[in-house]
Enzyme design. Sequence first.
Site, short mmCIF file in Angstrom:
data_model
loop_
_atom_site.label_atom_id
_atom_site.label_comp_id
_atom_site.label_asym_id
_atom_site.label_seq_id
_atom_site.Cartn_x
_atom_site.Cartn_y
_atom_site.Cartn_z
N LYS A 166 9.16 0.32 -43.52
CA LYS A 166 9.11 1.38 -42.40
C LYS A 166 10.75 1.74 -42.27
CE LYS A 166 8.49 2.44 -37.63
NZ LYS A 166 8.09 1.90 -36.31
N LYS A 194 11.37 -3.39 -41.55
CA LYS A 194 11.72 -2.25 -40.58
C LYS A 194 13.06 -2.13 -40.46
CE LYS A 194 10.58 -0.68 -36.03
NZ LYS A 194 9.80 -0.78 -34.65
#
Length: 327
Positions: free
Chosen positions: A252, A199
Site C-alpha cells: 500500500k 505500508k
Amino acid sequence: MNPIERPRRLRRDGLRKLVSENQLTASDLIAPVFVDATTDERVGIETMPGHERVPIEESVARVEEVLETGVEAVMLFGIPESKDERGSRAWAEDGVVQEATRRIASETNATVITDVCLCEYTEHGHCGVLENEAADDPRLTVKNDETLDLLRKIAVSHAEAGAEMVAPSGMMDGMVGAIREALDDADYADVPIMSYAAKYESAFYGPFRDAADGAPAFGNRRHYQMDPANSREAMREVELDVEQGADVLMVKPALPYLDIVRDIREEFDQPVAAYNVSGEYAMLHAASEKGWLDLQETALESLLSIKRAGADLILTYFAEDIADELA
Ligand code: PBG
C-alpha cells in the site's frame, strides 16, 4: 530478406481477447466501506466522489449495494462516536465496526474484512499509544509494544463480531504475531490475517484521512510507516509478517509501488493484495472532472496494471464502478 515479425496479427478484437494474459474480475476486488457512528444519515465524502460515510443503521443497505455490483468483499473502516487517548472505542463490543460487522455478517453474504488500527479512534490520530505528546517534540513516537496489546483486543473483538478476516494496518513491529496469538487463544484460529505488510508513509492517503477523520493531529507517521525510497526493507517487513503467520500480504499504496507488488509475488507464495488508495482514486476523478482523462478507462487500466504486477486481490474505491463494467 526475412519476413518481418507481426505481433499485430493477434491484436484484432476477438483474437486480442483470446490471448490476453491478465483478466480483472469482480471477485478480485474488495470495496472499502466507511461506517460512521457520529451521523444518522449518509454523508458524501468530498474528496472521494461517489463514496459516503454511512450510519450503522445503513451499513447493511450499503453493503447490499456493493453486492449488487458483483463485488463480494468489503473492508470496513469505522468512525467512532468519541475518541480518547488510547482509542478505546476501537475494541468496544458495541463499537462502530463491531456493530456494523455483526449486522452485515448476519444479514448479507458479504465477506467482511476489518481494518485493525487505532488512528480513527485516538484523539491525536496516531496509530497507537503515544510516548510523548508535545507536538513539537522531535522524539514523538508511538510505543510499539503497548500498542500491540491494544491491537490484540481490537482483532479479537472484530472476530467476535463475525469478521471473516482482519487486516492490521498500523505498521507496528510484531503486530501479526501478537494478533495471531490473541486470535488463537480466543478460539479464532480460523480467522486469517491480511497484513498491511509493506505500508509506505505516503502522501496518497490524504483523501482517506478526511474520509475517516484519521489525520494525525500533529507530527507524521514517518517513524512507523515505510520510507518510499526503500524496497529491500519491504521484503524484510514481508518476511517478518510471514514468519508471524500472515495469510495475505498487502502492499500500500498500489500504483506507485508496483515494483514492490512484483517483488513480493516473486519471493513469496502467499496471496498478494494491493491497496489502490484514496489519492489514486481522487486523482483520476479530479482529472476526469476537468475532462482531461476518461475515468472508467483509466480506472480499468490502473487496476489491470496492478493485477499484471502480480496482485491477486485489489482493494479499491473503484470496485463497484468497475465491477459493473466487467459484468
Ligand atoms: C490506517 C489506514 C489508512 C488507510 C487505510 N488504513 C490511513 C493512514 O495510514 O493514514 C489509507 C487508505 C487510503 O488512503 O485509501 N488505519
